[in-house]
Each structure stands twice: as C-alpha cells, then as structure tokens.
Design a protein around this motif. Structure first.
Motif, PDB file in Angstrom:
ATOM      1  N   GLN A 227       0.918  -1.072   0.205  1.00 16.40           N
ATOM      2  CA  GLN A 227       0.495   0.182   0.008  1.00 16.40           C
ATOM      3  C   GLN A 227       0.736   1.322  -0.399  1.00 16.40           C
ATOM      4  O   GLN A 227       0.544   2.143  -0.358  1.00 16.40           O
ATOM      5  CB  GLN A 227      -1.051  -0.443   1.193  1.00 16.40           C
ATOM      6  CG  GLN A 227      -1.920  -0.775   1.106  1.00 16.40           C
ATOM      7  CD  GLN A 227      -3.056  -1.053  -0.061  1.00 16.40           C
ATOM      8  OE1 GLN A 227      -3.895   0.339  -0.376  1.00 16.40           O
ATOM      9  NE2 GLN A 227      -2.427  -1.886  -0.970  1.00 16.40           N
ATOM     10  N   GLU A 228       2.341   0.869   0.930  1.00 14.39           N
ATOM     11  CA  GLU A 228       2.692   2.296   1.129  1.00 14.39           C
ATOM     12  C   GLU A 228       3.544   2.397  -0.559  1.00 14.39           C
ATOM     13  O   GLU A 228       3.839   3.582  -0.855  1.00 14.39           O
ATOM     14  CB  GLU A 228       3.820   2.052   1.955  1.00 14.39           C
ATOM     15  CG  GLU A 228       4.889   3.640   2.011  1.00 14.39           C
ATOM     16  CD  GLU A 228       6.307   2.796   2.169  1.00 14.39           C
ATOM     17  OE1 GLU A 228       6.552   4.207   2.768  1.00 14.39           O
ATOM     18  OE2 GLU A 228       6.346   2.041   3.472  1.00 14.39           O
ATOM     19  N   LEU A 229       4.041   1.367  -1.143  1.00 15.62           N
ATOM     20  CA  LEU A 229       4.921   2.110  -2.214  1.00 15.62           C
ATOM     21  C   LEU A 229       3.122   2.467  -3.560  1.00 15.62           C
ATOM     22  O   LEU A 229       3.787   3.327  -4.279  1.00 15.62           O
ATOM     23  CB  LEU A 229       4.875   0.036  -3.065  1.00 15.62           C
ATOM     24  CG  LEU A 229       6.520  -0.159  -2.322  1.00 15.62           C
ATOM     25  CD1 LEU A 229       6.414  -1.467  -2.792  1.00 15.62           C
ATOM     26  CD2 LEU A 229       7.581   0.786  -2.292  1.00 15.62           C
ATOM     27  N   GLN A 230       1.977   1.569  -3.260  1.00 21.30           N
ATOM     28  CA  GLN A 230       0.928   2.510  -4.007  1.00 21.30           C
ATOM     29  C   GLN A 230       1.274   3.423  -4.177  1.00 21.30           C
ATOM     30  O   GLN A 230       0.905   4.037  -5.445  1.00 21.30           O
ATOM     31  CB  GLN A 230       0.106   1.474  -4.405  1.00 21.30           C
ATOM     32  CG  GLN A 230      -1.524   1.969  -5.534  1.00 21.30           C
ATOM     33  CD  GLN A 230      -2.205   1.272  -4.990  1.00 21.30           C
ATOM     34  OE1 GLN A 230      -2.596   0.443  -3.880  1.00 21.30           O
ATOM     35  NE2 GLN A 230      -3.063   0.555  -6.361  1.00 21.30           N
ATOM     36  N   VAL A 231       1.000   4.146  -3.082  1.00 16.91           N
ATOM     37  CA  VAL A 231       0.780   5.695  -3.165  1.00 16.91           C
ATOM     38  C   VAL A 231       1.580   6.458  -3.603  1.00 16.91           C
ATOM     39  O   VAL A 231       1.143   6.977  -4.021  1.00 16.91           O
ATOM     40  CB  VAL A 231       0.662   5.673  -1.143  1.00 16.91           C
ATOM     41  CG1 VAL A 231       0.470   7.371  -1.001  1.00 16.91           C
ATOM     42  CG2 VAL A 231      -1.491   5.396  -0.811  1.00 16.91           C
ATOM     43  N   LYS A 232       2.869   5.906  -2.621  1.00 17.96           N
ATOM     44  CA  LYS A 232       3.839   6.704  -3.046  1.00 17.96           C
ATOM     45  C   LYS A 232       4.114   6.875  -4.916  1.00 17.96           C
ATOM     46  O   LYS A 232       4.081   8.059  -5.212  1.00 17.96           O
ATOM     47  CB  LYS A 232       5.041   5.690  -3.165  1.00 17.96           C
ATOM     48  CG  LYS A 232       6.092   6.264  -1.118  1.00 17.96           C
ATOM     49  CD  LYS A 232       7.146   5.629  -1.310  1.00 17.96           C
ATOM     50  CE  LYS A 232       7.862   5.676  -0.061  1.00 17.96           C
ATOM     51  NZ  LYS A 232       9.344   5.618   0.366  1.00 17.96           N
ATOM     52  N   HIS A 233       4.218   5.446  -5.318  1.00 12.64           N
ATOM     53  CA  HIS A 233       3.692   5.991  -6.926  1.00 12.64           C
ATOM     54  C   HIS A 233       2.566   6.431  -7.663  1.00 12.64           C
ATOM     55  O   HIS A 233       3.077   7.277  -8.158  1.00 12.64           O
ATOM     56  CB  HIS A 233       3.503   4.273  -7.649  1.00 12.64           C
ATOM     57  CG  HIS A 233       3.147   4.030  -9.065  1.00 12.64           C
ATOM     58  ND1 HIS A 233       4.364   4.601 -10.183  1.00 12.64           N
ATOM     59  CD2 HIS A 233       2.083   4.462  -9.502  1.00 12.64           C
ATOM     60  CE1 HIS A 233       3.590   4.257 -10.965  1.00 12.64           C
ATOM     61  NE2 HIS A 233       1.780   3.707 -11.089  1.00 12.64           N
ATOM     62  N   ASN A 234       1.454   6.217  -7.014  1.00 12.48           N
ATOM     63  CA  ASN A 234       0.336   7.418  -7.178  1.00 12.48           C
ATOM     64  C   ASN A 234       0.874   9.383  -7.129  1.00 12.48           C
ATOM     65  O   ASN A 234       0.248   9.457  -7.746  1.00 12.48           O
ATOM     66  CB  ASN A 234      -0.125   6.861  -6.558  1.00 12.48           C
ATOM     67  CG  ASN A 234      -0.723   5.728  -7.219  1.00 12.48           C
ATOM     68  OD1 ASN A 234      -1.493   5.171  -7.561  1.00 12.48           O
ATOM     69  ND2 ASN A 234      -1.602   4.717  -6.331  1.00 12.48           N
ATOM     70  N   LEU A 235       1.149   9.021  -5.553  1.00 12.35           N
ATOM     71  CA  LEU A 235       2.059  10.539  -5.568  1.00 12.35           C
ATOM     72  C   LEU A 235       2.647  11.083  -6.946  1.00 12.35           C
ATOM     73  O   LEU A 235       2.787  11.996  -7.085  1.00 12.35           O
ATOM     74  CB  LEU A 235       1.953  10.741  -4.204  1.00 12.35           C
ATOM     75  CG  LEU A 235       2.739  12.357  -3.667  1.00 12.35           C
ATOM     76  CD1 LEU A 235       1.825  12.653  -3.929  1.00 12.35           C
ATOM     77  CD2 LEU A 235       3.504  12.392  -2.220  1.00 12.35           C
ATOM     78  N   ALA A 236       3.814  10.254  -7.393  1.00  9.94           N
ATOM     79  CA  ALA A 236       4.476  10.583  -8.036  1.00  9.94           C
ATOM     80  C   ALA A 236       4.280  11.053  -9.029  1.00  9.94           C
ATOM     81  O   ALA A 236       4.446  11.849 -10.031  1.00  9.94           O
ATOM     82  CB  ALA A 236       5.738   8.960  -8.132  1.00  9.94           C
ATOM     83  N   LYS A 237       3.056   9.729  -9.848  1.00 11.81           N
ATOM     84  CA  LYS A 237       2.924  10.393 -11.143  1.00 11.81           C
ATOM     85  C   LYS A 237       1.371  11.009 -11.205  1.00 11.81           C
ATOM     86  O   LYS A 237       1.641  11.943 -12.360  1.00 11.81           O
ATOM     87  CB  LYS A 237       2.187   8.613 -11.281  1.00 11.81           C
ATOM     88  CG  LYS A 237       0.759   8.505 -12.564  1.00 11.81           C
ATOM     89  CD  LYS A 237       0.405   7.594 -12.746  1.00 11.81           C
ATOM     90  CE  LYS A 237      -0.568   7.585 -13.591  1.00 11.81           C
ATOM     91  NZ  LYS A 237      -1.602   6.260 -14.159  1.00 11.81           N
ATOM     92  N   ALA A 238       0.924  11.643 -10.160  1.00  9.17           N
ATOM     93  CA  ALA A 238       0.230  12.616  -9.788  1.00  9.17           C
ATOM     94  C   ALA A 238       1.273  13.845 -10.210  1.00  9.17           C
ATOM     95  O   ALA A 238       0.379  15.457 -10.886  1.00  9.17           O
ATOM     96  CB  ALA A 238      -1.005  12.890  -8.593  1.00  9.17           C
ATOM     97  N   ILE A 239       2.483  13.850  -9.533  1.00  7.64           N
ATOM     98  CA  ILE A 239       3.028  15.151  -9.338  1.00  7.64           C
ATOM     99  C   ILE A 239       3.635  15.340 -10.348  1.00  7.64           C
ATOM    100  O   ILE A 239       3.782  16.929 -11.605  1.00  7.64           O
ATOM    101  CB  ILE A 239       4.298  14.853  -7.960  1.00  7.64           C
ATOM    102  CG1 ILE A 239       3.714  15.066  -6.879  1.00  7.64           C
ATOM    103  CG2 ILE A 239       5.185  16.560  -8.615  1.00  7.64           C
ATOM    104  CD1 ILE A 239       4.850  14.601  -6.009  1.00  7.64           C
ATOM    105  N   ILE A 240       3.896  14.225 -11.490  1.00  6.77           N
ATOM    106  CA  ILE A 240       4.739  14.562 -12.742  1.00  6.77           C
ATOM    107  C   ILE A 240       3.467  14.399 -14.006  1.00  6.77           C
ATOM    108  O   ILE A 240       3.438  15.893 -14.529  1.00  6.77           O
ATOM    109  CB  ILE A 240       4.999  13.295 -13.423  1.00  6.77           C
ATOM    110  CG1 ILE A 240       6.410  12.588 -12.869  1.00  6.77           C
ATOM    111  CG2 ILE A 240       5.212  13.311 -14.515  1.00  6.77           C
ATOM    112  CD1 ILE A 240       7.111  11.459 -12.699  1.00  6.77           C
ATOM    113  N   ASN A 241       1.917  14.390 -13.616  1.00  6.31           N
ATOM    114  CA  ASN A 241       1.240  15.401 -14.708  1.00  6.31           C
ATOM    115  C   ASN A 241       1.088  16.403 -14.798  1.00  6.31           C
ATOM    116  O   ASN A 241       0.358  16.899 -15.269  1.00  6.31           O
ATOM    117  CB  ASN A 241       0.016  14.156 -14.297  1.00  6.31           C
ATOM    118  CG  ASN A 241       0.420  12.631 -15.107  1.00  6.31           C
ATOM    119  OD1 ASN A 241       1.063  12.190 -15.723  1.00  6.31           O
ATOM    120  ND2 ASN A 241      -1.011  11.520 -14.258  1.00  6.31           N
TER     121      ASN A 241
END
Length: 73
Positions: free
Chosen positions: A56-70
C-alpha cells in the motif's frame, strides 16, 4: 500526528520482524506440535498483513509521483 517517515520505519520494522519470526518457526518444525503450527499460522498472517501495508505504501508513493509528474506536464 506521526510523520510519514516514522510510519514507514515502523512498517519496515514490523515487516522484518514478521519475516524473521516466520523463518525461525519454519526452520524449527521437527517434532512440531499443534501449538507450533498455530504459531506458524499466526506468523504467516502477520507477514501477510505487513506485506499488504508495504505494498500500500509503494502504491501511494507511485500514485503521488505520477500525479506530480502529470501536474508538471
């Protein structure tokens, strides 16, 4: 309120502890009693819960990074 790093450290520690407990029990199964089997089952459940939390932590980090990049695009 706990910081993200503190929570992550506790999750990592719990994951490592549950993995070690499961490994210790699995290597000492000679002449296993019913209590040993219950202990191993409990260690497996704790390990599964810790693994879920890490994922879950990894998924949150990935989604946060993806949202920042977008947002940057």
């Amino acid at each position: 309120m706990s910081s993200v790093e503190s929570v992550r450290h506790r999750l990592d520690t719990q994951f490592e502890r549950s993995q070690k407990n499961m490994d210790d029990i699995a290597t000492n199964l000679e002449g296993a009693s019913l209590d040993d089997i219950y202990a191993f089952n409990s260690a497996m459940r704790q390990n599964a819960t810790a693994s879920w939390a890490v994922n879950q932590e990894l998924q949150v980090k990935h989604n946060l990074a993806k949202a920042i990049i977008n947002e940057i695009r």
